[in-house]
Design a protein around this motif. Sequence first.
Motif, PDB file in Angstrom:
ATOM      1  N   ILE A  30      -1.369   6.449  -9.796  1.00  0.00           N
ATOM      2  CA  ILE A  30      -1.874   8.122  -9.290  1.00  0.00           C
ATOM      3  C   ILE A  30      -2.844   7.536  -8.356  1.00  0.00           C
ATOM      4  O   ILE A  30      -3.742   6.677  -8.841  1.00  0.00           O
ATOM      5  CB  ILE A  30      -2.692   8.302 -10.386  1.00  0.00           C
ATOM      6  N   LEU A  31      -2.856   8.773  -6.758  1.00  0.00           N
ATOM      7  CA  LEU A  31      -3.599   8.055  -6.130  1.00  0.00           C
ATOM      8  C   LEU A  31      -4.769   9.672  -5.829  1.00  0.00           C
ATOM      9  O   LEU A  31      -5.054  10.607  -5.936  1.00  0.00           O
ATOM     10  CB  LEU A  31      -2.773   8.151  -4.503  1.00  0.00           C
ATOM     11  N   ASP A  32      -6.132   9.300  -5.922  1.00  0.00           N
ATOM     12  CA  ASP A  32      -7.250  10.103  -6.071  1.00  0.00           C
ATOM     13  C   ASP A  32      -7.526   9.923  -4.336  1.00  0.00           C
ATOM     14  O   ASP A  32      -8.828   8.980  -4.633  1.00  0.00           O
ATOM     15  CB  ASP A  32      -8.241   9.773  -6.930  1.00  0.00           C
ATOM     16  N   PRO A  33      -7.758  11.091  -3.507  1.00  0.00           N
ATOM     17  CA  PRO A  33      -8.274  10.761  -2.280  1.00  0.00           C
ATOM     18  C   PRO A  33      -9.416  11.678  -2.592  1.00  0.00           C
ATOM     19  O   PRO A  33     -10.338  10.493  -1.523  1.00  0.00           O
ATOM     20  CB  PRO A  33      -7.949  12.025  -1.550  1.00  0.00           C
ATOM     21  N   ALA A  34      -9.955  11.859  -3.984  1.00  0.00           N
ATOM     22  CA  ALA A  34     -11.786  12.409  -3.699  1.00  0.00           C
ATOM     23  C   ALA A  34     -12.261  10.906  -3.801  1.00  0.00           C
ATOM     24  O   ALA A  34     -13.110  10.930  -3.175  1.00  0.00           O
ATOM     25  CB  ALA A  34     -11.613  12.777  -4.673  1.00  0.00           C
ATOM     26  N   ASP A  45      -1.565  16.846  -8.295  1.00  0.00           N
ATOM     27  CA  ASP A  45      -1.922  17.410 -10.420  1.00  0.00           C
ATOM     28  C   ASP A  45      -3.070  18.413 -10.066  1.00  0.00           C
ATOM     29  O   ASP A  45      -2.814  18.667  -8.691  1.00  0.00           O
ATOM     30  CB  ASP A  45      -2.155  16.218 -10.755  1.00  0.00           C
ATOM     31  N   ALA A  46      -4.150  19.069 -11.294  1.00  0.00           N
ATOM     32  CA  ALA A  46      -4.993  19.779 -10.613  1.00  0.00           C
ATOM     33  C   ALA A  46      -6.147  19.642  -9.756  1.00  0.00           C
ATOM     34  O   ALA A  46      -6.670  20.695  -9.961  1.00  0.00           O
ATOM     35  CB  ALA A  46      -4.884  20.172 -12.089  1.00  0.00           C
ATOM     36  N   SER A  47      -6.311  17.815 -10.305  1.00  0.00           N
ATOM     37  CA  SER A  47      -7.578  17.746  -9.266  1.00  0.00           C
ATOM     38  C   SER A  47      -6.710  17.263  -8.032  1.00  0.00           C
ATOM     39  O   SER A  47      -7.806  16.693  -7.593  1.00  0.00           O
ATOM     40  CB  SER A  47      -8.185  16.459 -10.387  1.00  0.00           C
ATOM     41  N   GLY A  48      -5.473  18.089  -7.187  1.00  0.00           N
ATOM     42  CA  GLY A  48      -5.103  16.622  -5.860  1.00  0.00           C
ATOM     43  C   GLY A  48      -4.976  15.752  -5.813  1.00  0.00           C
ATOM     44  O   GLY A  48      -4.891  14.859  -4.752  1.00  0.00           O
ATOM     45  N   ARG A  49      -4.723  14.697  -7.091  1.00  0.00           N
ATOM     46  CA  ARG A  49      -4.236  13.164  -7.122  1.00  0.00           C
ATOM     47  C   ARG A  49      -2.734  13.356  -6.762  1.00  0.00           C
ATOM     48  O   ARG A  49      -1.870  14.770  -6.906  1.00  0.00           O
ATOM     49  CB  ARG A  49      -4.864  12.992  -8.067  1.00  0.00           C
ATOM     50  N   VAL A  50      -2.535  12.634  -6.241  1.00  0.00           N
ATOM     51  CA  VAL A  50      -1.115  13.015  -6.026  1.00  0.00           C
ATOM     52  C   VAL A  50      -0.201  11.155  -7.022  1.00  0.00           C
ATOM     53  O   VAL A  50      -0.479  10.548  -6.687  1.00  0.00           O
ATOM     54  CB  VAL A  50      -0.802  11.694  -4.509  1.00  0.00           C
ATOM     55  N   VAL A  51       0.698  11.741  -7.928  1.00  0.00           N
ATOM     56  CA  VAL A  51       1.304  11.275  -8.706  1.00  0.00           C
ATOM     57  C   VAL A  51       2.525  10.931  -8.630  1.00  0.00           C
ATOM     58  O   VAL A  51       3.425  11.770  -8.051  1.00  0.00           O
ATOM     59  CB  VAL A  51       1.070  12.168 -10.036  1.00  0.00           C
ATOM     60  N   ILE A  52       3.308   9.821  -8.846  1.00  0.00           N
ATOM     61  CA  ILE A  52       4.314   9.349  -7.979  1.00  0.00           C
ATOM     62  C   ILE A  52       5.025   8.398  -9.353  1.00  0.00           C
ATOM     63  O   ILE A  52       4.486   7.315  -9.444  1.00  0.00           O
ATOM     64  CB  ILE A  52       4.264   8.331  -6.465  1.00  0.00           C
ATOM     65  N   ASP A  53       6.272   8.696  -9.396  1.00  0.00           N
ATOM     66  CA  ASP A  53       7.170   7.767 -10.372  1.00  0.00           C
ATOM     67  C   ASP A  53       8.324   6.985  -9.407  1.00  0.00           C
ATOM     68  O   ASP A  53       8.430   7.782  -8.810  1.00  0.00           O
ATOM     69  CB  ASP A  53       7.819   9.018 -11.337  1.00  0.00           C
ATOM     70  N   ALA A  54       8.540   6.442 -10.294  1.00  0.00           N
ATOM     71  CA  ALA A  54       9.330   5.255  -8.779  1.00  0.00           C
ATOM     72  C   ALA A  54       9.863   4.143 -10.242  1.00  0.00           C
ATOM     73  O   ALA A  54       8.859   3.516 -10.707  1.00  0.00           O
ATOM     74  CB  ALA A  54       8.950   5.037  -7.909  1.00  0.00           C
ATOM     75  N   ARG A  70       1.144  -1.437   0.040  1.00  0.00           N
ATOM     76  CA  ARG A  70       0.039   0.121   0.240  1.00  0.00           C
ATOM     77  C   ARG A  70       0.352   1.587   0.149  1.00  0.00           C
ATOM     78  O   ARG A  70       2.336   0.833   0.016  1.00  0.00           O
ATOM     79  CB  ARG A  70      -0.918   0.440   0.879  1.00  0.00           C
ATOM     80  N   ILE A  71       0.068   2.306  -0.803  1.00  0.00           N
ATOM     81  CA  ILE A  71       0.862   3.440  -0.979  1.00  0.00           C
ATOM     82  C   ILE A  71      -0.063   4.513   0.393  1.00  0.00           C
ATOM     83  O   ILE A  71      -1.214   4.738  -0.007  1.00  0.00           O
ATOM     84  CB  ILE A  71       1.071   4.264  -1.921  1.00  0.00           C
ATOM     85  N   GLY A  72       0.786   5.738   0.871  1.00  0.00           N
ATOM     86  CA  GLY A  72      -0.161   6.288   2.289  1.00  0.00           C
ATOM     87  C   GLY A  72       0.162   7.530   1.811  1.00  0.00           C
ATOM     88  O   GLY A  72       1.584   8.654   1.541  1.00  0.00           O
ATOM     89  N   THR A 107      -2.138  10.907  10.590  1.00  0.00           N
ATOM     90  CA  THR A 107      -2.515  10.283   9.858  1.00  0.00           C
ATOM     91  C   THR A 107      -2.449  10.195   8.652  1.00  0.00           C
ATOM     92  O   THR A 107      -2.463  11.389   7.982  1.00  0.00           O
ATOM     93  CB  THR A 107      -4.516  10.951  10.098  1.00  0.00           C
ATOM     94  N   VAL A 108      -2.922   8.872   8.619  1.00  0.00           N
ATOM     95  CA  VAL A 108      -2.251   8.812   7.344  1.00  0.00           C
ATOM     96  C   VAL A 108      -3.496   7.794   5.911  1.00  0.00           C
ATOM     97  O   VAL A 108      -4.300   6.729   7.013  1.00  0.00           O
ATOM     98  CB  VAL A 108      -1.070   7.247   6.957  1.00  0.00           C
ATOM     99  N   ARG A 109      -3.638   8.366   5.127  1.00  0.00           N
ATOM    100  CA  ARG A 109      -5.153   7.652   3.957  1.00  0.00           C
ATOM    101  C   ARG A 109      -3.985   6.665   3.379  1.00  0.00           C
ATOM    102  O   ARG A 109      -3.348   6.939   2.118  1.00  0.00           O
ATOM    103  CB  ARG A 109      -5.752   8.551   3.357  1.00  0.00           C
ATOM    104  N   TRP A 110      -4.115   5.369   3.481  1.00  0.00           N
ATOM    105  CA  TRP A 110      -3.804   4.140   2.958  1.00  0.00           C
ATOM    106  C   TRP A 110      -4.399   3.895   1.615  1.00  0.00           C
ATOM    107  O   TRP A 110      -5.937   4.141   1.637  1.00  0.00           O
ATOM    108  CB  TRP A 110      -3.727   2.997   3.388  1.00  0.00           C
ATOM    109  N   PHE A 111      -3.686   3.503   0.709  1.00  0.00           N
ATOM    110  CA  PHE A 111      -4.258   2.814  -0.975  1.00  0.00           C
ATOM    111  C   PHE A 111      -3.948   0.923  -1.026  1.00  0.00           C
ATOM    112  O   PHE A 111      -2.290   1.507  -1.646  1.00  0.00           O
ATOM    113  CB  PHE A 111      -4.122   3.533  -1.799  1.00  0.00           C
ATOM    114  N   ASP A 112      -4.357   1.004  -1.253  1.00  0.00           N
ATOM    115  CA  ASP A 112      -4.099  -0.511  -1.101  1.00  0.00           C
ATOM    116  C   ASP A 112      -3.498  -1.142  -3.036  1.00  0.00           C
ATOM    117  O   ASP A 112      -4.175   0.069  -4.055  1.00  0.00           O
ATOM    118  CB  ASP A 112      -4.905  -1.657  -1.457  1.00  0.00           C
TER     119      ASP A 112
END
Length: 430
Positions: free
Chosen positions: A306-310, A263-272, A232-234, A243-248
């Motif tokens: 690409i993690l979308d908190p929404a 990004d402009a929509s508030g999503r978190v983008v990770i390149d690795a 998962r990524i938090g 407080t961490v929000r986790w994404f499987d």
Amino acid sequence: MTASYLQGNFAPVPDEIETGELAVEGVLPAELNGRYFRNGPNPLPGQDPGHWFMGHGMLHGIRLRDGRAEWYRNRWVRTGQLEGKPFLSRSGIDLSAVAANTNVIRHADRILALVESGLPYEVDRELETLGPCDFGGRLTTAMTAHPKEDPRTGELHFFGYGFAPPHLTYHRANASGELVESLEVPVPGPTMMHDFAITEHHIVWLDLPVVFDLEMIRDGLPYRWDDEYGARIGIMPRDGDGTVRWFDIDPCYVFHVANAREDASGRVVIDAVQYPRDIFVELWKGISGASNPAAQAGGSGLHRWILDPATGTAKEELLDDRPVEFPTIDNRRTGMPNTHLYAVSGQEIVKYDTATASALVHQTEGAPGEAVFVPRNPGAAGAEDDGWLLSLIGSRSELRVLDAADLSHVASVRLPRRVPEGFHGNWFAD
């Protein structure tokens, strides 16, 4: 039988040397005024540390000024481990008895040699060891070898992990180098968390299925893949209460993150660089012998999440299946959108366009080290790739300088000796 990580290009050098005025092929840019330092494991003569990752840290330095290469020198980092002190004894853990062999950074005019198992060691501009750094007694955990400096605030974000609670602790030092925040981050158990990321508003955690297992110590490092742990990524707000929000995500491992951004929509983008299970397991076996992740990644690829908190969803995509490692960017873009990133693969230095994942390649005729970006004018606005890449090609005794825009070969500094395969380096401008 001599271990394979003590042979060939991995073989340690036996001593410390210093030479002046190095030969240069091509023309060194006059703007390159500073020092290039590179860290890596180098056991003392006759020693077998039991694993490539466990060798004593050795720094290699090259001084450039006014179009000249003024000197090369190498120095062991004089740690507690080098002095023979045990890391673990009846009195507990000695966080200064470590190798300090993974990375070297500068923050708040302090140069630190890093390893994730213990305290950093401060060194001076001539590579002499000043001693362990615990931030005035405030750092009581290990420190990651991959801290992130926020270019907007000058703050240094980092963490420590361990096999005993607390398993993960977040730390923040201000721009003056004072440790001002430490915060425990709850995770299910002890994992090997090598890297992480920051964005403008978040800390990004990688909680992945490589876990501590004391029985594995016979193989050099006590970590193994665990199918039951999950992946998962938090994302943790930088101004919150921890407080961490986790994404499987699909099970994998990540040694190194290139960058993260919002990004402009508030999503978190990770390149690795991502390793699926089977590839990681085989690589982990090889590292205990002679496989350098940078030179023999064996199936790793540049990956994006690409993690979308929404919506609470994580989208994954493979950007390039070329086996790469040691991704880097212009550090002035850390945590912000970046147009370019660089990596190494076999005998290539690769430049990626982050929007299209298209790649430009430079052949190196030898396994290149991490490609470090140096801006032409650090304080001025300009193209993100307006500058140079520095890569130490140890088997060729060469520091290669490329134009970051087109990867053309600008110059090579000829070193007085082979430099063993190692890990991370950085440029410290005057």
